[in-house]
Design a protein around this motif. Structure first.
Motif, PDB file in Angstrom:
ATOM      1  N   ILE A  60       8.009  78.576  26.838  1.00 55.29           N
ATOM      2  CA  ILE A  60       6.788  79.195  26.898  1.00 55.29           C
ATOM      3  C   ILE A  60       7.000  80.361  26.105  1.00 55.29           C
ATOM      4  O   ILE A  60       6.007  80.809  25.509  1.00 55.29           O
ATOM      5  N   ASN A  61       8.026  81.043  26.263  1.00 55.51           N
ATOM      6  CA  ASN A  61       8.497  82.217  25.298  1.00 55.51           C
ATOM      7  C   ASN A  61       8.133  81.782  23.946  1.00 55.51           C
ATOM      8  O   ASN A  61       7.445  82.649  23.120  1.00 55.51           O
ATOM      9  N   THR A  62       8.635  80.707  23.639  1.00 54.91           N
ATOM     10  CA  THR A  62       8.542  80.299  22.061  1.00 54.91           C
ATOM     11  C   THR A  62       7.154  80.066  21.771  1.00 54.91           C
ATOM     12  O   THR A  62       6.511  80.147  20.464  1.00 54.91           O
ATOM     13  N   LEU A  63       6.438  79.442  22.563  1.00 49.75           N
ATOM     14  CA  LEU A  63       5.098  79.122  22.121  1.00 49.75           C
ATOM     15  C   LEU A  63       4.152  80.304  21.910  1.00 49.75           C
ATOM     16  O   LEU A  63       3.457  80.301  21.220  1.00 49.75           O
ATOM     17  N   ILE A  64       4.547  81.479  22.863  1.00 52.20           N
ATOM     18  CA  ILE A  64       3.700  82.458  22.817  1.00 52.20           C
ATOM     19  C   ILE A  64       4.176  83.447  21.373  1.00 52.20           C
ATOM     20  O   ILE A  64       3.258  83.770  21.155  1.00 52.20           O
ATOM     21  N   PHE A  65       5.436  83.519  21.099  1.00 50.38           N
ATOM     22  CA  PHE A  65       5.800  84.434  20.171  1.00 50.38           C
ATOM     23  C   PHE A  65       6.194  83.908  18.921  1.00 50.38           C
ATOM     24  O   PHE A  65       5.730  84.287  17.949  1.00 50.38           O
ATOM     25  N   GLU A  66       6.741  82.523  18.797  1.00 44.71           N
ATOM     26  CA  GLU A  66       7.005  81.953  17.532  1.00 44.71           C
ATOM     27  C   GLU A  66       6.569  80.414  17.693  1.00 44.71           C
ATOM     28  O   GLU A  66       7.676  79.469  17.944  1.00 44.71           O
ATOM     29  N   PRO A  67       5.371  79.838  17.317  1.00 45.58           N
ATOM     30  CA  PRO A  67       5.040  78.534  17.768  1.00 45.58           C
ATOM     31  C   PRO A  67       5.352  77.573  16.581  1.00 45.58           C
ATOM     32  O   PRO A  67       5.547  76.480  16.786  1.00 45.58           O
ATOM     33  N   SER A  68       5.925  78.153  15.496  1.00 44.95           N
ATOM     34  CA  SER A  68       6.682  77.172  14.491  1.00 44.95           C
ATOM     35  C   SER A  68       8.069  76.731  14.938  1.00 44.95           C
ATOM     36  O   SER A  68       8.296  75.678  14.405  1.00 44.95           O
ATOM     37  N   GLN A  69       8.633  77.437  15.891  1.00 39.05           N
ATOM     38  CA  GLN A  69       9.807  77.024  16.315  1.00 39.05           C
ATOM     39  C   GLN A  69       9.759  75.949  17.542  1.00 39.05           C
ATOM     40  O   GLN A  69      10.565  75.672  17.967  1.00 39.05           O
ATOM     41  N   LEU A  70       8.684  75.619  18.173  1.00 34.49           N
ATOM     42  CA  LEU A  70       8.309  75.004  19.207  1.00 34.49           C
ATOM     43  C   LEU A  70       8.829  73.548  18.667  1.00 34.49           C
ATOM     44  O   LEU A  70       9.440  72.800  19.646  1.00 34.49           O
ATOM     45  N   ILE A  71       9.193  73.004  17.537  1.00 31.59           N
ATOM     46  CA  ILE A  71       9.663  71.791  17.331  1.00 31.59           C
ATOM     47  C   ILE A  71      10.949  71.513  17.753  1.00 31.59           C
ATOM     48  O   ILE A  71      11.566  70.399  17.878  1.00 31.59           O
TER      49      ILE A  71
END
Length: 75
Positions: A60-71
Motif C-alpha cells: 500500500i505504501n508503494t502504491l501511494i508513493f512510488e507506483p512504478s515500483q509496484l511490479i
C-alpha cells in the motif's frame, strides 16, 4: 511427470524456430497447470495469510508513493 515436463521445457527452445515458439508456450502452459494443481488453496493457507498481512503495508505504501515500483510485489 515433473521430469518429463522439465525435459520438454529444456528441449523446446532447441528445436527449429518455426516449431520452438509453440513448443515453449505449450511447455510453459503445462508447467503452470502442473504447479497450480500441486498447490491448492488450503495448503499453507495460514502461511499465505500471514505473509500477505505482513507485506500489505509495504504494498500500500508503494502504491501511494512510488507506483512504478509496484511490479516488485507481483511474485
Amino acid at each position: 511427470m515433473h521430469s518429463i515436463l522439465l525435459a520438454f521445457a529444456l528441449f523446446a527452445p532447441l528445436t527449429p524456430t518455426i516449431v520452438a515458439q509453440p513448443l515453449v508456450i505449450l511447455s510453459l502452459f503445462f508447467i503452470v497447470i502442473n504447479r497450480f494443481n500441486s498447490y491448492t488453496l488450503n495448503s499453507y493457507l495460514r502461511f499465505k495469510l500471514i505473509t500477505t498481512a505482513l507485506f500489505s503495508f509495504g504494498i500500500i505504501n508503494t502504491l501511494i508513493f512510488e507506483p512504478s515500483q509496484l511490479i516488485r510485489f507481483i511474485p
